[in-house]
Design an enzyme around this catalytic site. Sequence first.
Site, mmCIF file in Angstrom:
data_model
loop_
_atom_site.group_PDB
_atom_site.id
_atom_site.type_symbol
_atom_site.label_atom_id
_atom_site.label_comp_id
_atom_site.label_asym_id
_atom_site.label_seq_id
_atom_site.Cartn_x
_atom_site.Cartn_y
_atom_site.Cartn_z
ATOM 1 N N GLU A 33 0.877 -1.167 0.000
ATOM 2 C CA GLU A 33 0.000 0.000 0.000
ATOM 3 C C GLU A 33 0.922 1.227 0.000
ATOM 4 O OE1 GLU A 33 -3.580 1.901 2.731
ATOM 5 O OE2 GLU A 33 -2.702 -0.025 3.293
ATOM 6 N N ARG A 262 5.364 -12.924 9.838
ATOM 7 C CA ARG A 262 5.978 -11.639 9.511
ATOM 8 C C ARG A 262 7.317 -11.538 10.212
ATOM 9 N NH1 ARG A 262 2.507 -7.874 9.626
ATOM 10 N NH2 ARG A 262 3.758 -6.050 10.021
ATOM 11 N N LYS A 272 4.444 0.855 9.625
ATOM 12 C CA LYS A 272 4.589 2.102 8.875
ATOM 13 C C LYS A 272 4.037 3.299 9.645
ATOM 14 C CE LYS A 272 2.928 0.227 5.058
ATOM 15 N NZ LYS A 272 2.370 0.041 3.724
HETATM 16 P P1 ATP Z 1 2.792 -2.232 8.158
HETATM 17 O O1 ATP Z 1 2.144 -3.174 9.126
HETATM 18 O O2 ATP Z 1 4.248 -2.009 8.393
HETATM 19 O O3 ATP Z 1 2.041 -0.954 7.961
HETATM 20 P P2 ATP Z 1 1.514 -3.405 5.924
HETATM 21 O O4 ATP Z 1 1.330 -4.874 5.966
HETATM 22 O O5 ATP Z 1 0.339 -2.552 6.215
HETATM 23 O O6 ATP Z 1 2.772 -3.019 6.799
HETATM 24 P P3 ATP Z 1 1.654 -3.290 3.108
HETATM 25 O O7 ATP Z 1 2.141 -2.197 2.262
HETATM 26 O O8 ATP Z 1 0.214 -3.619 3.080
HETATM 27 O O9 ATP Z 1 2.108 -2.947 4.561
HETATM 28 O O10 ATP Z 1 2.525 -4.602 2.890
HETATM 29 C C1 ATP Z 1 2.883 -5.114 1.638
HETATM 30 C C2 ATP Z 1 3.271 -6.558 1.802
HETATM 31 O O11 ATP Z 1 4.370 -6.663 2.693
HETATM 32 C C3 ATP Z 1 2.141 -7.364 2.378
HETATM 33 O O12 ATP Z 1 1.996 -8.539 1.596
HETATM 34 C C4 ATP Z 1 2.578 -7.673 3.773
HETATM 35 O O13 ATP Z 1 2.134 -8.932 4.176
HETATM 36 C C5 ATP Z 1 4.097 -7.645 3.669
HETATM 37 N N1 ATP Z 1 4.691 -7.260 4.945
HETATM 38 C C6 ATP Z 1 4.486 -6.126 5.634
HETATM 39 N N2 ATP Z 1 5.153 -6.135 6.796
HETATM 40 C C7 ATP Z 1 5.824 -7.312 6.852
HETATM 41 C C8 ATP Z 1 6.702 -7.927 7.796
HETATM 42 N N3 ATP Z 1 7.026 -7.318 8.935
HETATM 43 N N4 ATP Z 1 7.195 -9.147 7.499
HETATM 44 C C9 ATP Z 1 6.878 -9.757 6.352
HETATM 45 N N5 ATP Z 1 6.059 -9.251 5.421
HETATM 46 C C10 ATP Z 1 5.529 -8.034 5.657
HETATM 47 MG MG MG Z 2 -1.438 -2.905 4.870
#
Ligand code: ATP
Ligand code: MG
Length: 556
Positions: A33, A262, A272
């Site tokens: 995102e 994760r 984020k």
């Molecule tokens: P955050 O929780 O940091 O805001 P998010 O999951 O909302 O992260 P996205 O931009 O939606 O952020 O994530 C893109 C991809 O990265 C998704 O498929 C998510 O599962 C993966 N991802 C995000 N954080 C992690 C992590 N700590 N470890 C592994 N994969 C991750």
């Molecule tokens: Mg997300």
Amino acid sequence: MSDSPNSDFIRDIIADDLATGKHSTIITRFPPEPNGYLHIGHAKSICLNFGVSLENAGVGAKCHLRFDDTNPEKEETEYVESIKTDVSWLGFDWGTNLYYASNYFDFYHDCAIHLIKSGKAYVDHQTAEEMRVNRGNLSVPGTPSPYRDRSVEENLELFAKMKAGDFKEGECILRAKIDMASPNLNLRDPALYRIMHAEHHNTGSAWCIYPMYDFAHPLEDALEHITHSLCTLEFENHRPLYDWFIENCPVPSKPRQIEFARLNLTYTVMSKRKLLQLVKENHVSGWDDPRMPTISGLRRRGFTPESIRNFCKRIGITKFNGTTDVALLEFEVRDHLNKVAPRRMAVLDPVKVVLENWTTGAVETIELVNNPENPEEGTRQVPLTSEVWIEREDFMEDPPKKFYRLGPDRHVRLKGGYIIRCTGFDKDADGNITEIRAVTIPGTLGADTPEGIECRAAIHWVSVEKGVEAEVRLYDRLFTTEDPDAAEGGFVTVLNPDSLKVITAKVEPALAAAEPGFRCQFERTGYFIADSKEHVPGSKPVFNRTVALRDTSKKK
Ligand code: ATP
Ligand code: MG
């Protein structure tokens, strides 16, 4: 370490699906995102998704980079650009497979209409609070909405009005009609569409209803013919809903969601939202502050793409949530830079040594090996003059037996150069050493230690006359506790006040001309990189410490 992966349960499933002919090729996706910069947790997902596609290139496998930009309020183009930069820098290429989830708004809408027509979606006018209460909980089944059984015609009409902007935000939503008594709360008539009178960066004001993540995501995957939709464990309970949408919407393919753990790191916050807070409240200089766990921060800190990929490979892919020691990430960058980083000399805490038997004004050229790990990188010439800087800690006025560096009447070798003997020193009123005097031992340049002299160490040095000054930024962990998310007063209360120490170092002259992004080992101290933003070749050298040579964080 090579880039080829160890196997894991996801790769096993994929290999199996190819072997049984369930799939003839593999398509994965990385779906960020664009509401922030990528962090090291994202790197884990990138290495998995792009890694799987590269390993299956033989059957034409692909990995899509898809911007999950269906939320109108948060996305910014700055984030889109930074994400592309970071994925490329990590060494992955999406080729022509760049997608934006906001290009599928018509399709989500078609699917919603399809669900309404099948009697599987309805417009609900309950307030958010009523919906929350009526959803029940794990021990109490949900209470059906009074609007749950309205006719298909009425739902179509109301949904059209939602789309036309006839309602205010929060006045109603479109919900799936699944099972208000399901033990899985995600199946208790989840929201599909909400009203948001907001401009979208891609579609402008064309829409005032926007799909929920759980609804849009499986549809995006199906539209793109994703075979394996890899996500983190929080979505495990959402999988029945993912599958329900795939079963009940007119989709062109049937992707399979698989969850993995994760990445969490000690001494690090990863969300984020929290990283944005660090930036907004100026706890760091920006998303690319070298103390940030963002890809851009790690890049500016001096990490290599190889070291991050090796780290991701080492931690592997499992189903168990845990926290990885940040020391492992530091180990990987040390390990890689040890092989590839040329050596240079820099004195971080200088004290002057005057060579009393040196011919006034003479400049000798000392030849030093650039990288003992890689002799092909050859040698370089470093000037030696009548006065040199050495590290303050390399001299002791009253050294213990096991101290092999400089002390009164003791010998030490100036790295690559002469053995010197200390003949005296001066101190100030506080007892600090202000100047050391020494003589060079003739015949010791490029030669073994002569008989009768005890010299067991070589120390780095920089010519006082020819050396230059550089700003050096010594970074430490951003937080003082292993689990900053758990800090009672919030993670900002456990920020490390000493996470950045700026010093002026004396460095060998050629370092002033280094290009931004030049990485090297400062002999005996650590790995450093010429800062990509503030280092100016020739006039203002600025070096960031990537990592110290040894892990000093844990007392062994
Ligand atoms: P955050 O929780 O940091 O805001 P998010 O999951 O909302 O992260 P996205 O931009 O939606 O952020 O994530 C893109 C991809 O990265 C998704 O498929 C998510 O599962 C993966 N991802 C995000 N954080 C992690 C992590 N700590 N470890 C592994 N994969 C991750
Ligand atoms: Mg997300």
